[in-house]
Design an enzyme around this catalytic site. Structure first.
Site, short mmCIF file in Angstrom:
data_model
loop_
_atom_site.label_atom_id
_atom_site.label_comp_id
_atom_site.label_asym_id
_atom_site.label_seq_id
_atom_site.Cartn_x
_atom_site.Cartn_y
_atom_site.Cartn_z
N TYR A 1 39.69 38.21 29.33
CA TYR A 1 40.08 37.67 30.64
C TYR A 1 39.21 36.47 31.03
CZ TYR A 1 40.31 36.87 35.57
OH TYR A 1 40.40 36.24 36.78
N ASP B 1 44.03 40.25 34.05
CA ASP B 1 43.21 41.33 34.61
C ASP B 1 44.15 42.29 35.36
OD1 ASP B 1 43.93 40.01 36.89
OD2 ASP B 1 41.89 39.76 37.67
N GLU C 1 33.76 33.83 37.84
CA GLU C 1 34.57 34.91 37.27
C GLU C 1 33.71 36.14 36.97
OE1 GLU C 1 37.63 35.33 37.20
OE2 GLU C 1 38.40 33.32 37.59
#
Ligand code: SF4
Length: 345
Positions: free
Chosen positions: A122, A140, A39
């Site tokens: 997020y 996001d 991520e």
């Protein structure tokens, strides 16, 4: 009404996601470490680019402990070309906190994750839901685009208040038995079907019968974006400075843009090169122009090569060292390529 629609949509998306999705390496074994690193790499970077970086990173630093203990130059070399190097530094800072405060076990609640360096709502939501099974949203720009189309909301998706609102609304409907699938389904839809540029592929969309923007035929009106401010442009001169077959490098200041990273000597156009570099120059020749776009700034660069007999305040490296050991920010990619190809200096 919107909550009901969103609820039905996430149920349908979970079924769609489970029926088939992209086979990405971090999805094969979604441990907290794998989800976290992927991520962070995926922020501002396309999946295709991340794939090779991710595999190499995991081979070199397969555990939180290995990441915490990695020498900085090694870490920067693994990140070279991905840009936004503070992401790598924050990964390591967080890994050290995890080793010191959590005995090397990545915490899997949103609340704890958000206390770690470089982990915002997020990323915390993604790790906690995908690896920890916690029912929390991961919102996001992709997810905001999908939700704003689905509900035909005139949301400015750059607004933090809008993001918080989307988080609240998704938190109310995210299924507690499969929160990771739900968040990944929203991400997958945004990446593969409900596309950001050009027309979304509504005919293939599993929630087209629920989508208000699609019903009205106005998919591309969403998301609404406030006009972007123009980025300031800096005109810079970049020098490949040679001395006895070695190239001059220096480290940038410890704070600000590209903090602490190596760079070729450079300065604002119009300044005196010898004064700026602190050495006498001979054989100055122009090189290519290059441009690099940062989030809030553009560099328009004019390249030069030159020779000097002075040491100045530089670190002098061979081409082999530059290729093997030095991580240069991608802003200097053009000049790095030229430096590695020059043989006659
Ligand atoms: S129907 Fe079209 S606009 Fe609506 S969510 Fe699906 S892809 Fe996006």
């Amino acid at each position: 009404m919107d909550i009901e629609r969103l609820d039905q949509a996430v149920q349908a998306l979970c079924i769609w996601y489970r029926a088939g999705h992209r086979d990405l390496p971090w999805r094969r074994m979604p441990t907290p470490y794998h989800v976290w690193v992927s991520e962070i790499m995926l922020q501002q970077t396309r999946v295709q680019t991340v794939l090779s970086y991710y595999e190499r990173f995991m081979r070199a630093l397969p555990t939180v402990q290995a990441l915490a203990e990695a020498p900085e130059e090694h870490l920067m070399k693994l990140w070279e070309g991905l840009g936004y190097y503070s992401r790598a530094r924050n990964l390591q800072k967080a890994a050290r906190v995890i080793c010191e405060q959590y005995s090397g076990e990545i915490p899997c609640t949103c609340e704890e994750l958000r206390t770690l360096p470089g982990i915002g709502p997020y990323t915390a939501g993604a790790i906690a839901s995908i690896a920890g099974g916690q029912a929390c949203p991961a919102v996001d720009g992709n997810v905001l685009r999908v939700v704003s189309r689905l509900l035909a909301r005139e949301w400015d998706i750059r607004s933090q208040a809008v993001k918080r609102q989307a988080e609240r609304e998704l938190a109310a409907v995210i299924p507690s038995d499969c929160p990771g699938d739900c968040n990944q389904a929203l991400m997958e839809l945004g990446a593969m079907i409900c596309l950001p540029n050009g027309a979304p592929l509504c005919d293939s969309c599993p929630v087209k019968t629920l989508c208000l923007a699609h019903a009205a035929g106005v998919e591309q009106r969403f998301p609404v974006r406030a006009p972007k401010k123009q980025r300031p442009v800096e005109q810079r001169m970049v020098f490949l400075l040679w001395k006895d077959g070695r190239l001059a490098l220096r480290k940038r200041p410890h704070s600000g843009l590209l903090a602490g990273l190596w760079e070729f000597p450079n300065f604002l156009k119009g300044e005196d090169p010898e004064e700026q570099l602190g050495v006498q120059l001979t054989n100055i020749r122009p090189l290519a122009h290059a441009k690099h776009v940062f989030t809030h700034l553009e560099w328009h660069m004019a390249g030069f090569c030159a020779q000097t007999g002075d040491d100045g305040l530089f670190t002098w490296v061979t081409q082999e060292q530059l290729a093997r050991d030095i991580a240069l920010p991608s802003a200097f990619r053009t000049y790095r390529t030229i430096a590695l190809e020059q043989f006659d200096l």
